[in-house]
Design a protein around this motif. Structure first.
Motif, PDB file in Angstrom:
ATOM      1  N   PRO A  74       0.812  -1.220   0.000  1.00  0.00           N
ATOM      2  CA  PRO A  74       0.000   0.000   0.000  1.00  0.00           C
ATOM      3  C   PRO A  74       0.847   1.273   0.000  1.00  0.00           C
ATOM      4  N   ASP A  75       0.427   2.219  -0.831  1.00  0.00           N
ATOM      5  CA  ASP A  75       1.066   3.542  -0.887  1.00  0.00           C
ATOM      6  C   ASP A  75       0.491   4.367   0.251  1.00  0.00           C
ATOM      7  N   TYR A  76       1.203   4.386   1.365  1.00  0.00           N
ATOM      8  CA  TYR A  76       0.714   5.058   2.575  1.00  0.00           C
ATOM      9  C   TYR A  76       0.686   6.582   2.450  1.00  0.00           C
ATOM     10  N   PHE A  77       1.285   7.137   1.422  1.00  0.00           N
ATOM     11  CA  PHE A  77       1.182   8.581   1.207  1.00  0.00           C
ATOM     12  C   PHE A  77      -0.267   8.979   0.908  1.00  0.00           C
ATOM     13  N   ALA A  78      -1.054   8.045   0.397  1.00  0.00           N
ATOM     14  CA  ALA A  78      -2.462   8.313   0.105  1.00  0.00           C
ATOM     15  C   ALA A  78      -3.258   8.556   1.383  1.00  0.00           C
ATOM     16  N   TRP A  79      -2.756   8.118   2.535  1.00  0.00           N
ATOM     17  CA  TRP A  79      -3.477   8.251   3.800  1.00  0.00           C
ATOM     18  C   TRP A  79      -3.060   9.490   4.582  1.00  0.00           C
ATOM     19  N   ARG A  80      -2.086  10.220   4.085  1.00  0.00           N
ATOM     20  CA  ARG A  80      -1.528  11.351   4.835  1.00  0.00           C
ATOM     21  C   ARG A  80      -2.098  12.683   4.337  1.00  0.00           C
ATOM     22  N   PRO A  81      -3.033  13.262   5.094  1.00  0.00           N
ATOM     23  CA  PRO A  81      -3.523  14.589   4.698  1.00  0.00           C
ATOM     24  C   PRO A  81      -2.338  15.547   4.575  1.00  0.00           C
ATOM     25  N   GLY A  82      -2.362  16.358   3.572  1.00  0.00           N
ATOM     26  CA  GLY A  82      -1.246  17.275   3.335  1.00  0.00           C
ATOM     27  C   GLY A  82      -0.235  16.734   2.338  1.00  0.00           C
ATOM     28  N   SER A  83      -0.233  15.426   2.128  1.00  0.00           N
ATOM     29  CA  SER A  83       0.656  14.840   1.127  1.00  0.00           C
ATOM     30  C   SER A  83       0.111  15.176  -0.252  1.00  0.00           C
ATOM     31  N   ARG A  84       1.003  15.433  -1.185  1.00  0.00           N
ATOM     32  CA  ARG A  84       0.551  15.689  -2.553  1.00  0.00           C
ATOM     33  C   ARG A  84      -0.122  14.469  -3.169  1.00  0.00           C
ATOM     34  N   TYR A  85       0.053  13.308  -2.545  1.00  0.00           N
ATOM     35  CA  TYR A  85      -0.549  12.069  -3.033  1.00  0.00           C
ATOM     36  C   TYR A  85      -1.747  11.617  -2.197  1.00  0.00           C
ATOM     37  N   PHE A  86      -2.228  12.484  -1.293  1.00  0.00           N
ATOM     38  CA  PHE A  86      -3.364  12.135  -0.436  1.00  0.00           C
ATOM     39  C   PHE A  86      -4.596  11.804  -1.277  1.00  0.00           C
ATOM     40  N   SER A  91      -7.744   3.993   2.238  1.00  0.00           N
ATOM     41  CA  SER A  91      -7.564   3.812   3.679  1.00  0.00           C
ATOM     42  C   SER A  91      -6.694   2.593   3.941  1.00  0.00           C
ATOM     43  N   LYS A  92      -6.256   2.456   5.177  1.00  0.00           N
ATOM     44  CA  LYS A  92      -5.470   1.274   5.541  1.00  0.00           C
ATOM     45  C   LYS A  92      -6.291   0.002   5.363  1.00  0.00           C
ATOM     46  N   GLN A  93      -7.588   0.096   5.621  1.00  0.00           N
ATOM     47  CA  GLN A  93      -8.460  -1.060   5.482  1.00  0.00           C
ATOM     48  C   GLN A  93      -8.764  -1.362   4.010  1.00  0.00           C
ATOM     49  N   ASN A  94      -8.752  -0.335   3.184  1.00  0.00           N
ATOM     50  CA  ASN A  94      -9.060  -0.498   1.764  1.00  0.00           C
ATOM     51  C   ASN A  94      -8.123   0.379   0.934  1.00  0.00           C
ATOM     52  N   PRO A  95      -6.853  -0.025   0.847  1.00  0.00           N
ATOM     53  CA  PRO A  95      -5.896   0.801   0.098  1.00  0.00           C
ATOM     54  C   PRO A  95      -6.214   0.787  -1.394  1.00  0.00           C
ATOM     55  N   ARG A  96      -6.213   1.964  -1.972  1.00  0.00           N
ATOM     56  CA  ARG A  96      -6.531   2.101  -3.392  1.00  0.00           C
ATOM     57  C   ARG A  96      -5.257   2.079  -4.241  1.00  0.00           C
ATOM     58  N   TRP A  97      -4.158   2.535  -3.672  1.00  0.00           N
ATOM     59  CA  TRP A  97      -2.920   2.729  -4.435  1.00  0.00           C
ATOM     60  C   TRP A  97      -1.795   1.903  -3.847  1.00  0.00           C
ATOM     61  N   VAL A  98      -0.848   1.543  -4.699  1.00  0.00           N
ATOM     62  CA  VAL A  98       0.306   0.750  -4.261  1.00  0.00           C
ATOM     63  C   VAL A  98       1.601   1.406  -4.732  1.00  0.00           C
ATOM     64  N   MET A  99       2.691   0.929  -4.160  1.00  0.00           N
ATOM     65  CA  MET A  99       4.020   1.335  -4.606  1.00  0.00           C
ATOM     66  C   MET A  99       4.921   0.113  -4.528  1.00  0.00           C
ATOM     67  N   VAL A 100       6.074   0.214  -5.168  1.00  0.00           N
ATOM     68  CA  VAL A 100       7.105  -0.816  -5.106  1.00  0.00           C
ATOM     69  C   VAL A 100       8.395  -0.129  -4.685  1.00  0.00           C
ATOM     70  N   ASP A 101       9.360  -0.909  -4.260  1.00  0.00           N
ATOM     71  CA  ASP A 101      10.689  -0.360  -3.982  1.00  0.00           C
ATOM     72  C   ASP A 101      11.615  -0.732  -5.129  1.00  0.00           C
ATOM     73  N   VAL A 102      12.443   0.236  -5.519  1.00  0.00           N
ATOM     74  CA  VAL A 102      13.397   0.021  -6.605  1.00  0.00           C
ATOM     75  C   VAL A 102      14.803   0.348  -6.121  1.00  0.00           C
TER      76      VAL A 102
END
Length: 161
Positions: A74-86, A91-102
């Motif tokens: 889960p891309d936890y930046f989506a859960w952070r108000p104020g983040s450009r990716y909010f 939500s943590k229970q229903n994450p809409r977005w993901v990320m990977v590590d490179v």
């Protein structure tokens, strides 16, 4: 056998030089907010390889190779108000977005510009070169990968980024 991908980033936001300076030359690839691109992130596996592409650059170009070192989470930046990716629908229970590590594997000896790739035989069907293709995460076919890697090794050495 690894999968092959292309990841776009604007160098003014995050460049390959930024990745080279990151701890362990590794970072999360966050902020993808397109469903098709998100699905491509979900399809990535540890060990897959991706071209690092500088978009909105002069010229836009493939500038390096990265390895996927952590599969989609889960891309936890989506859960952070104020983040450009909010995203208030994620939500943590229903994450809409993901990320990977490179992790950075290689900075190309010389960038391979979008314009130069357009004239390369064997790349005619490459997603990057399709008219109107704007996805920030794209699959790359194995034959396209091999052609581009071969091109990158034939380029003259340029100063580091």
């Amino acid at each position: 056998m690894p999968g092959y991908w292309l990841l776009k980033s604007e160098p003014s936001t995050f460049s390959i030089a930024d990745l080279a300076r990151s701890p362990k030359r590794t970072t999360c690839w966050e902020g993808v907010r397109n469903y098709q691109a998100r699905n491509f992130l979900r399809a990535m596996a540890v060990g897959d390889l991706a071209f690092f592409y500088h978009s909105n650059a002069d010229p836009p170009a493939i500038v390096g190779i990265v390895e996927i070192v952590k599969a989609a989470y889960p891309d936890y930046f989506a859960w952070r108000p104020g983040s450009r990716y909010f995203d208030d629908k994620s939500s943590k229970q229903n994450p809409r977005w993901v990320m990977v590590d490179v992790r950075l594997k290689e900075i190309l000896r010389a960038p391979l510009s979008l314009e130069s790739l357009r004239s390369v035989r064997g790349l005619e069907r490459m997603e990057l070169l399709r008219k109107g293709s704007r996805l920030s995460v794209q699959p790359v076919r194995e034959n396209e990968w091999k052609i581009i890697v071969q091109l990158s090794q034939a380029k003259p050495v340029s100063p580091p980024l």
